[in-house]
Design a protein around this motif. Structure first.
Motif, PDB file in Angstrom:
ATOM      1  N   ALA A 222       1.252  -1.505  -0.151  1.00  0.00           N
ATOM      2  CA  ALA A 222       0.469   0.005   0.204  1.00  0.00           C
ATOM      3  C   ALA A 222       0.975   1.272   0.272  1.00  0.00           C
ATOM      4  O   ALA A 222       2.087   1.187  -0.066  1.00  0.00           O
ATOM      5  N   PRO A 223      -0.053   2.615   0.087  1.00  0.00           N
ATOM      6  CA  PRO A 223       1.245   3.378   0.051  1.00  0.00           C
ATOM      7  C   PRO A 223       1.737   4.026   1.211  1.00  0.00           C
ATOM      8  O   PRO A 223       3.316   5.039   1.045  1.00  0.00           O
ATOM      9  N   ASP A 224       1.357   3.290   2.392  1.00  0.00           N
ATOM     10  CA  ASP A 224       1.794   3.707   3.693  1.00  0.00           C
ATOM     11  C   ASP A 224       3.112   2.565   4.100  1.00  0.00           C
ATOM     12  O   ASP A 224       3.380   2.861   4.851  1.00  0.00           O
ATOM     13  N   GLY A 225       3.284   1.674   2.522  1.00  0.00           N
ATOM     14  CA  GLY A 225       4.286   1.059   3.262  1.00  0.00           C
ATOM     15  C   GLY A 225       4.153  -0.383   4.087  1.00  0.00           C
ATOM     16  O   GLY A 225       4.631  -1.581   4.006  1.00  0.00           O
ATOM     17  N   SER A 226       2.345  -0.603   4.219  1.00  0.00           N
ATOM     18  CA  SER A 226       2.333  -1.658   4.875  1.00  0.00           C
ATOM     19  C   SER A 226       1.482  -2.806   3.381  1.00  0.00           C
ATOM     20  O   SER A 226       1.327  -2.138   2.405  1.00  0.00           O
ATOM     21  N   ALA A 227       2.010  -3.868   4.133  1.00  0.00           N
ATOM     22  CA  ALA A 227       1.295  -5.016   2.700  1.00  0.00           C
ATOM     23  C   ALA A 227       1.381  -6.665   3.388  1.00  0.00           C
ATOM     24  O   ALA A 227       1.153  -6.680   4.190  1.00  0.00           O
ATOM     25  N   ILE A 228       0.217  -7.371   2.487  1.00  0.00           N
ATOM     26  CA  ILE A 228      -0.091  -8.728   2.487  1.00  0.00           C
ATOM     27  C   ILE A 228       1.615  -9.621   1.862  1.00  0.00           C
ATOM     28  O   ILE A 228       1.475  -9.271   0.256  1.00  0.00           O
ATOM     29  N   ARG A 229       1.409 -10.403   2.295  1.00  0.00           N
ATOM     30  CA  ARG A 229       2.321 -10.785   1.679  1.00  0.00           C
ATOM     31  C   ARG A 229       2.558 -12.381   1.147  1.00  0.00           C
ATOM     32  O   ARG A 229       1.921 -12.955   2.070  1.00  0.00           O
ATOM     33  N   LEU A 230       2.681 -12.607  -0.001  1.00  0.00           N
ATOM     34  CA  LEU A 230       3.024 -14.322  -0.063  1.00  0.00           C
ATOM     35  C   LEU A 230       4.105 -14.621  -0.486  1.00  0.00           C
ATOM     36  O   LEU A 230       4.533 -14.989  -0.974  1.00  0.00           O
ATOM     37  N   GLU A 231       5.059 -15.881   0.533  1.00  0.00           N
ATOM     38  CA  GLU A 231       5.401 -16.373   0.292  1.00  0.00           C
ATOM     39  C   GLU A 231       5.108 -17.879   0.241  1.00  0.00           C
ATOM     40  O   GLU A 231       4.706 -18.883   0.992  1.00  0.00           O
ATOM     41  N   VAL A 232       5.895 -18.529  -0.737  1.00  0.00           N
ATOM     42  CA  VAL A 232       5.956 -19.824  -1.097  1.00  0.00           C
ATOM     43  C   VAL A 232       6.601 -20.879  -0.624  1.00  0.00           C
ATOM     44  O   VAL A 232       8.524 -20.339  -0.845  1.00  0.00           O
ATOM     45  N   SER A 233       6.901 -22.196  -1.169  1.00  0.00           N
ATOM     46  CA  SER A 233       7.650 -23.152  -0.666  1.00  0.00           C
ATOM     47  C   SER A 233       6.493 -24.461  -1.856  1.00  0.00           C
ATOM     48  O   SER A 233       5.504 -25.229  -1.476  1.00  0.00           O
TER      49      SER A 233
END
Length: 301
Positions: A222-233
Motif C-alpha cells: 500500500a502507499p503507506d508501506g503496509s503490505a500483504i505478503r505471500l511466501e511459497v515453498s
C-alpha cells in the motif's frame, strides 16, 4: 452444506476456512479483513485451491491413456466438499480423496490434505499430496487468494500508489493468454521495474503469469508501506490477477499452468505437470502475512 471453521491465534487474529473447497473465506486481524469478500458482482470466490490442474485445459479436457476426460478450468478441488481430519484452536486439516465426483474427470486415486494454521499476523498452509494408487500421478496445485484493493487507504488507480514487490527482479515479459484461457507462445511487456510492479487496473486484461519466477515471495504493498505478503515453498510459478473494474487483487502461486494453445497430448506430459510416484507424497507450503507500515522514526533510526 459447507461448514465454516474459525481458527484463532493468541493475539486475536482469526481465519475462517470453509469445508467447501477447503477455501479460506476470512483472515481478520486488528479490526481489518484482509481477504476479498467474494462479492458475486465481481468474483464470487475468496481464495480457492486449484487441483489437479491449474488454468485451462485444451478443449476443456485432459487426456489419460488416450481417452479424454472433461476438466474444468483450475480443476475440481475448489468445488468439492473436504472432510475435516484434525482440528485445534489455531489449526484445521481438511482432506479430499478420489470418489464419484472426481473419477469421471481424473481417473486416479489420490489424497489431498490442506492444513491451515493462524498465528499473530499470519495465515499458513501446509499441503500434502499423496499418490495412493499403483501408477504415477500427474498433478498441478495452485492457490488463488484475493485481497481488497485498496486495503490501506489510497485509491485503486494507476496513480493510487499500490504496487507488487517481488523478492528478486523478474522478467518484464509474460505470456499472452488466448481463447479459452490457453497460453500463447507470444509474450507481452509489463511495466515491471526490476522487482517492483506499479499497479494499474488497465494492466489486467488477463492474468500476469510469471513462469519459473526468481522469487519465493511477493507482496501487495500500500502507499503507506503496509503490505500483504505471500511466501511459497515449491511453487515455481507466480501470477497477479484482477478484473479491470473489480476492487481486489489476487496474488497466486502455481506448480503448473494452463495448457499451451494447440496442445493435444497426455496429461502426464503437460508442461509443468508434476508426476508423483506410486505411494509417493509431495509437500507444498504457502504463508500469508501482514506487514505493518514502517514508521518514519524507525526508517531514520
Amino acid at each position: 452444506m459447507s461448514e465454516r471453521i474459525t481458527i484463532t491465534a493468541g493475539d486475536g487474529t482469526t481465519a475462517v476456512i470453509a469445508t467447501h473447497g477447503a477455501e479460506p473465506v476470512s483472515w481478520h486481524m486488528g479490526g481489518t479483513e484482509y481477504l476479498w469478500s467474494g462479492d458475486p458482482a465481481h468474483w464470487d470466490r475468496h481464495a480457492p485451491w486449484l487441483f489437479p490442474v491449474v488454468g485451462a485445459s485444451a478443449n476443456g479436457a485432459v487426456t489419460v491413456g488416450g481417452r479424454a476426460y472433461p476438466m474444468a478450468q483450475h480443476g475440481f478441488a475448489r468445488d468439492l466438499p473436504f472432510t475435516v481430519t484434525e482440528r485445534t484452536d489455531d489449526t484445521v486439516t481438511l482432506r479430499l480423496e478420489e470418489g464419484s465426483a472426481t473419477l469421471p474427470h481424473y481417473p486416479f486415486p489420490f489424497r489431498l490434505d490442506i492444513t491451515a494454521r493462524v498465528g499473530p499476523g499470519i495465515l499458513d498452509f501446509e499441503i500434502w499430496i499423496e499418490n495412493t494408487g499403483p501408477t504415477p500421478l500427474p498433478y498441478a496445485l495452485g492457490f488463488h487468494p484475493a485481497f481488497p484493493w485498496p486495503f490501506a487507504g489510497g485509491e485503486r488507480s494507476a496513480d493510487g500508489g499500490y504496487r507488487v514487490d517481488f523478492q528478486n527482479p523478474e522478467r518484464p515479459l509474460v505470456p499472452e493468454v488466448g481463447e479459452g484461457g490457453l497460453l500463447l507462445r507470444t509474450e507481452r511487456a509489463i511495466p515491471l521495474e526490476g522487482a517492483t510492479l506499479p499497479l494499474d487496473p488497465a494492466l489486467f486484461t488477463e492474468a500476469l503469469v510469471l513462469r519459473d519466477a526468481a522469487s519465493e515471495w511477493m507482496r501487495f504493498t500500500a502507499p503507506d508501506g503496509s503490505a500483504i505478503r505471500l511466501e511459497v515453498s515449491d511453487f515455481p510459478h507466480l501470477a497477479v490477477w484482477t478484473k479491470p473494474t473489480a476492487p481486489f487483487l489476487s496474488l497466486e502461486c502455481w506448480t503448473g499452468h494452463a495448457d499451451w494453445a494447440g496442445y493435444a497430448g497426455e496429461l502426464a506430459r503437460r508442461d509443468s505437470q508434476r508426476l508423483l510416484a506410486p505411494k509417493g507424497r509431495a509437500r507444498h507450503g504457502v504463508t500469508l502475512s501482514h506487514e505493518a507500515p514502517v514508521s518514519r522514526e524507525a526508517a531514520t533510526a
